[in-house]
Write an enzyme that holds these catalytic residues in place. Structure first.
Site, PDB file in Angstrom:
ATOM      1  N   ARG A   1      -0.422  -8.664  13.825  1.00  0.00           N
ATOM      2  CA  ARG A   1      -0.959  -7.626  12.929  1.00  0.00           C
ATOM      3  C   ARG A   1      -1.879  -8.238  11.880  1.00  0.00           C
ATOM      4  O   ARG A   1      -2.897  -7.654  11.527  1.00  0.00           O
ATOM      5  CB  ARG A   1       0.192  -6.870  12.260  1.00  0.00           C
ATOM      6  CG  ARG A   1       0.927  -5.961  13.232  1.00  0.00           C
ATOM      7  CD  ARG A   1       2.234  -5.466  12.665  1.00  0.00           C
ATOM      8  NE  ARG A   1       2.067  -4.568  11.544  1.00  0.00           N
ATOM      9  CZ  ARG A   1       2.997  -4.345  10.617  1.00  0.00           C
ATOM     10  NH1 ARG A   1       4.156  -4.954  10.681  1.00  0.00           N
ATOM     11  NH2 ARG A   1       2.765  -3.515   9.641  1.00  0.00           N
TER      12      ARG A   1
ATOM     13  N   ARG B   1      11.503  -6.782   4.779  1.00  0.00           N
ATOM     14  CA  ARG B   1      11.313  -5.345   4.525  1.00  0.00           C
ATOM     15  C   ARG B   1      12.287  -4.513   5.360  1.00  0.00           C
ATOM     16  O   ARG B   1      12.534  -4.798   6.517  1.00  0.00           O
ATOM     17  CB  ARG B   1       9.871  -4.968   4.872  1.00  0.00           C
ATOM     18  CG  ARG B   1       9.598  -3.484   4.845  1.00  0.00           C
ATOM     19  CD  ARG B   1       8.141  -3.181   4.738  1.00  0.00           C
ATOM     20  NE  ARG B   1       7.446  -3.230   6.009  1.00  0.00           N
ATOM     21  CZ  ARG B   1       6.171  -2.856   6.153  1.00  0.00           C
ATOM     22  NH1 ARG B   1       5.473  -2.458   5.110  1.00  0.00           N
ATOM     23  NH2 ARG B   1       5.587  -2.913   7.330  1.00  0.00           N
TER      24      ARG B   1
ATOM     25  N   ARG C   1      -9.019   1.722   9.147  1.00  0.00           N
ATOM     26  CA  ARG C   1      -8.655   0.355   9.510  1.00  0.00           C
ATOM     27  C   ARG C   1      -9.768  -0.328  10.285  1.00  0.00           C
ATOM     28  O   ARG C   1      -9.639  -1.494  10.620  1.00  0.00           O
ATOM     29  CB  ARG C   1      -7.404   0.379  10.375  1.00  0.00           C
ATOM     30  CG  ARG C   1      -6.119   0.039   9.611  1.00  0.00           C
ATOM     31  CD  ARG C   1      -5.000   0.109  10.614  1.00  0.00           C
ATOM     32  NE  ARG C   1      -3.836  -0.629  10.261  1.00  0.00           N
ATOM     33  CZ  ARG C   1      -2.752  -0.106   9.725  1.00  0.00           C
ATOM     34  NH1 ARG C   1      -2.732   1.159   9.374  1.00  0.00           N
ATOM     35  NH2 ARG C   1      -1.695  -0.860   9.519  1.00  0.00           N
TER      36      ARG C   1
ATOM     37  N   LYS D   1       0.823  -1.211   0.000  1.00  0.00           N
ATOM     38  CA  LYS D   1       0.000   0.000   0.000  1.00  0.00           C
ATOM     39  C   LYS D   1       0.859   1.264   0.000  1.00  0.00           C
ATOM     40  O   LYS D   1       0.574   2.197  -0.732  1.00  0.00           O
ATOM     41  CB  LYS D   1      -0.890   0.077   1.263  1.00  0.00           C
ATOM     42  CG  LYS D   1      -1.923  -0.995   1.409  1.00  0.00           C
ATOM     43  CD  LYS D   1      -2.841  -0.710   2.596  1.00  0.00           C
ATOM     44  CE  LYS D   1      -2.163  -0.630   3.950  1.00  0.00           C
ATOM     45  NZ  LYS D   1      -1.593  -1.905   4.436  1.00  0.00           N
TER      46      LYS D   1
ATOM     47  N   ARG E   1      11.683  -2.803  10.648  1.00  0.00           N
ATOM     48  CA  ARG E   1      10.721  -2.159  11.534  1.00  0.00           C
ATOM     49  C   ARG E   1      10.490  -3.077  12.719  1.00  0.00           C
ATOM     50  O   ARG E   1      10.339  -4.288  12.540  1.00  0.00           O
ATOM     51  CB  ARG E   1       9.392  -1.974  10.779  1.00  0.00           C
ATOM     52  CG  ARG E   1       9.125  -0.540  10.403  1.00  0.00           C
ATOM     53  CD  ARG E   1       7.941  -0.429   9.486  1.00  0.00           C
ATOM     54  NE  ARG E   1       6.661  -0.727  10.111  1.00  0.00           N
ATOM     55  CZ  ARG E   1       5.489  -0.498   9.518  1.00  0.00           C
ATOM     56  NH1 ARG E   1       5.449   0.024   8.311  1.00  0.00           N
ATOM     57  NH2 ARG E   1       4.367  -0.807  10.127  1.00  0.00           N
TER      58      ARG E   1
HETATM   59  P1  AMP Z   1       1.323   0.911   9.135  1.00  0.00           P
HETATM   60  O1  AMP Z   1       2.570   1.660   8.869  1.00  0.00           O
HETATM   61  O2  AMP Z   1       0.145   1.410   8.325  1.00  0.00           O
HETATM   62  O3  AMP Z   1       1.495  -0.578   9.032  1.00  0.00           O
HETATM   63  O4  AMP Z   1       0.913   1.214  10.665  1.00  0.00           O
HETATM   64  C1  AMP Z   1       1.766   0.849  11.732  1.00  0.00           C
HETATM   65  C2  AMP Z   1       0.988   0.803  13.026  1.00  0.00           C
HETATM   66  O5  AMP Z   1       0.431   2.096  13.304  1.00  0.00           O
HETATM   67  C3  AMP Z   1      -0.213  -0.140  13.037  1.00  0.00           C
HETATM   68  O6  AMP Z   1       0.137  -1.480  13.314  1.00  0.00           O
HETATM   69  C4  AMP Z   1      -1.059   0.478  14.152  1.00  0.00           C
HETATM   70  O7  AMP Z   1      -0.527   0.185  15.436  1.00  0.00           O
HETATM   71  C5  AMP Z   1      -0.853   1.974  13.902  1.00  0.00           C
HETATM   72  N1  AMP Z   1      -1.869   2.528  12.966  1.00  0.00           N
HETATM   73  C6  AMP Z   1      -1.637   3.066  11.735  1.00  0.00           C
HETATM   74  N2  AMP Z   1      -2.779   3.462  11.166  1.00  0.00           N
HETATM   75  C7  AMP Z   1      -3.763   3.182  12.047  1.00  0.00           C
HETATM   76  C8  AMP Z   1      -5.187   3.338  12.039  1.00  0.00           C
HETATM   77  N3  AMP Z   1      -5.826   3.870  10.979  1.00  0.00           N
HETATM   78  N4  AMP Z   1      -5.873   2.908  13.120  1.00  0.00           N
HETATM   79  C9  AMP Z   1      -5.252   2.380  14.191  1.00  0.00           C
HETATM   80  N5  AMP Z   1      -3.932   2.189  14.271  1.00  0.00           N
HETATM   81  C10 AMP Z   1      -3.174   2.592  13.211  1.00  0.00           C
END
Ligand code: AMP
Length: 223
Positions: A173, A134, A97, A22, A162
């Site tokens: 996740r 990654r 989400r 994404k 990460r």
């Molecule tokens: P990502 O980089 O999109 O994988 O996000 C990393 C982490 O940030 C996720 O595993 C959540 O802990 C938090 N996070 C990011 N976006 C959201 C969202 N829209 N709602 C809740 N938690 C979020």
């Protein structure tokens, strides 16, 4: 299709599990359409780096692989979409989400043009493999392209994994994704502007498919 200045706003949401690509695809689409890419994960990681109140709240939640609360996330996105550069549209990566977030987003974009929803589909075993390898830049946070062997090619920072890409946290996740985010497909799938994309392809192929899906979705929304 590039979005012209005289057209309605182009509001795009990228759906899909962690590791679906994404972020990469949102970045490319935002660039070709001249729109801001808004990644809630990036916003939270920046807050953690800067040590703000939000960062302190988000850090442990993110490291556990679970979701930050809906109210906090909706507040962040509402504030971001109110900024001038998002008036002509945006590409959202990582939000919504949950169904609660999706309903809040519908209210936020009410009167601002339709929402194009792109769902990137990738099998779970491929996701786990991708996330295990990654790398991101420790300085600017950008996702490293597969061909990068040394340091970050944008800023020269060193590349690191990460914390939340560790195998155990990835499994958590993915579970959270299935339970809380996958229902968004049902939420959006009856809309004429919803498109599914096979994300188990080389990045350039996915980008081309997203281009065609965008054209179709925009036609059906008469954008
Ligand atoms: P990502 O980089 O999109 O994988 O996000 C990393 C982490 O940030 C996720 O595993 C959540 O802990 C938090 N996070 C990011 N976006 C959201 C969202 N829209 N709602 C809740 N938690 C979020």
């Amino acid at each position: 299709m590039t979005h012209g200045a005289d057209r309605q706003a182009l509001n795009v949401v990228m759906l899909g599990p962690p590791g679906a690509g994404k972020g990469t695809q949102a970045e490319r689409l935002a660039k070709t359409q001249g729109l801001p890419k808004i990644s809630t994960g990036d916003i939270l990681r920046e807050a953690v780096q800067a040590g703000t109140d939000l960062g302190l709240v988000a850090r442990t939640t993110m490291e556990a692989g679970i979701l930050v609360g809906d109210d906090v996330m909706i507040g962040i996105v509402r504030e971001r979409l109110d900024r001038e550069d998002a008036r002509r549209g945006f590409v959202l990566d990582g939000f919504p989400r949950t169904v609660v977030q999706a309903a809040a987003l519908d209210a936020m974009v009410d009167g601002r043009g339709p929402l194009v929803v792109l769902d990137i589909v990738v099998p779970e075993d491929v996701l786990v493999r991708r996330l295990a390898t990654r790398r991101i830049c420790s300085r600017c946070g950008v996702n490293a392209a597969v061909e990068w062997t040394g340091d970050c090619q944008k800023c020269g920072g060193s590349l690191i994994a990460r914390i939340d890409d560790g195998v155990e946290i990835v499994r958590e996740r993915l579970k959270i994704f299935l339970r809380q985010t996958k229902p968004l497909v049902d939420y959006y799938s009856t809309r004429s502007t919803f498109r599914s994309i096979d994300g188990n392809q080389p990045p350039d192929v996915v980008t081309a498919r997203i281009g065609s899906a965008m054209d179709e979705a925009c036609r059906s929304a008469r954008l």
